[in-house]
Scaffold this motif. Structure first.
Motif, PDB file in Angstrom:
ATOM      1  N   ASP A  93       0.594  -1.056  -0.088  1.00 23.61           N
ATOM      2  CA  ASP A  93      -0.090   0.035  -0.026  1.00 23.61           C
ATOM      3  C   ASP A  93       0.771   1.346  -0.047  1.00 23.61           C
ATOM      4  OD1 ASP A  93      -2.310  -1.570   0.099  1.00 23.61           O
ATOM      5  OD2 ASP A  93      -2.357  -1.489   2.307  1.00 23.61           O
ATOM      6  N   HIS A  95       1.181   4.567   0.588  1.00 23.08           N
ATOM      7  CA  HIS A  95       0.369   5.710   1.604  1.00 23.08           C
ATOM      8  C   HIS A  95       0.849   7.081   1.529  1.00 23.08           C
ATOM      9  CE1 HIS A  95       3.021   5.430   4.912  1.00 23.08           C
ATOM     10  NE2 HIS A  95       3.296   4.153   4.643  1.00 23.08           N
ATOM     11  N   GLU A 149      -2.211   1.456   7.197  1.00 21.34           N
ATOM     12  CA  GLU A 149      -2.594   2.742   6.382  1.00 21.34           C
ATOM     13  C   GLU A 149      -3.341   2.398   5.010  1.00 21.34           C
ATOM     14  OE1 GLU A 149      -1.285   5.463   7.302  1.00 21.34           O
ATOM     15  OE2 GLU A 149       0.177   5.080   8.778  1.00 21.34           O
ATOM     16  N   LYS A 150      -3.996   3.478   4.477  1.00 19.75           N
ATOM     17  CA  LYS A 150      -4.778   3.232   3.304  1.00 19.75           C
ATOM     18  C   LYS A 150      -4.043   3.759   2.104  1.00 19.75           C
ATOM     19  CE  LYS A 150      -9.839   3.780   5.160  1.00 19.75           C
ATOM     20  NZ  LYS A 150     -10.736   4.175   4.978  1.00 19.75           N
ATOM     21  N   GLU A 181      -0.743  12.193   1.043  1.00 22.09           N
ATOM     22  CA  GLU A 181      -0.674  11.014   2.053  1.00 22.09           C
ATOM     23  C   GLU A 181      -1.856  10.713   2.513  1.00 22.09           C
ATOM     24  OE1 GLU A 181       2.014  11.799   5.251  1.00 22.09           O
ATOM     25  OE2 GLU A 181       1.215  13.442   5.833  1.00 22.09           O
ATOM     26  N   TRP A 182      -2.170   9.429   3.028  1.00 24.94           N
ATOM     27  CA  TRP A 182      -3.162   9.259   4.168  1.00 24.94           C
ATOM     28  C   TRP A 182      -2.620   9.645   5.373  1.00 24.94           C
ATOM     29  CZ3 TRP A 182      -8.084   7.936   4.690  1.00 24.94           C
ATOM     30  CH2 TRP A 182      -8.633   7.294   5.890  1.00 24.94           C
TER      31      TRP A 182
END
Length: 214
Positions: A93, A95, A149-150, A181-182
């Protein structure tokens, strides 16, 4: 004979008149064509020279720290940097991505953060630094974390251009760095405006469009 002379005179007069009308018609058409050409030339000259993105200068060598990123185009785009980083760290991921001047590297770098599966219920959080001019990996570090995190998407829910447009409505100054960012449970862009030594951070919530300053 007089009758024939009169007929010949009428015919001659008619032919001359028709010739004059044809000449006038040709002249009118020529004038119309010239006017149309002038109109086209005026239209072409009035077209805009290009958008602000097209007016940026693409660099072939690493620029200094004091550039305005809005006026600078790096050969390696953000998605290119993400692709290179995932090749290096493995699929996971993504992120965060940031473009900033790295004093340790003495150059501009993309920093891409990727979360991959680790051992013992831990995740590996990779930070891969990419040269924006030649695309080389200049540094990489990995740490273990239990955080999740997404993944970010550069096109959804808001693009870089859309976020930058919102940010510059709040602060109009040289762009010194940016990040997407997430963070804190939301997708957000962060832009640093100002001088090299004194910047204002503008955050744009990519989902709501809300703009805040720090």
């Amino acid at each position: 004979m007089k009758t024939m002379d009169r007929i010949a005179g009428v015919v001659t007069t008619t032919v001359v008149a028709m010739g004059m009308l044809a000449a006038c018609g040709t002249e009118d058409n020529d004038n119309a064509d010239e006017a149309q050409t002038d109109d086209v030339s005026s239209t072409e000259a009035a077209e805009p020279s290009g958008t602000s993105a097209e007016s940026g200068k693409e660099v072939s060598e690493m620029p200094g720290e004091d550039i305005d990123l809005r006026e600078t185009i790096f050969p390696v785009e953000a998605q290119d940097a993400i692709d290179k980083a995932t090749d290096e760290a493995g699929d996971g991921d993504v992120h965060a991505i940031e473009l900033d001047y790295d004093s340790d590297q003495d150059s501009w770098v993309y920093s891409v953060k990727i979360l991959t599966d680790g051992l013992d219920n831990e995740n590996d959080d990779h930070k891969v630094k990419i040269d924006p001019v030649n695309g080389d990996v200049v540094d990489q570090e990995t740490e273990q974390t239990s955080d999740t995190e997404k993944a970010i998407d550069l096109n959804d829910p808001m693009t870089y251009d859309e976020a930058l447009d919102k940010a510059t409505q709040d602060v109009e100054d040289a762009l010194r760095g940016w990040k997407y960012e997430w963070d804190n449970g939301q997708y957000e862009y962060q832009f640093d405006f100002g001088s090299v030594d004194d910047t204002t951070e503008v955050t744009v919530n990519a989902e709501s469009g809300e703009v805040t300053q720090d």
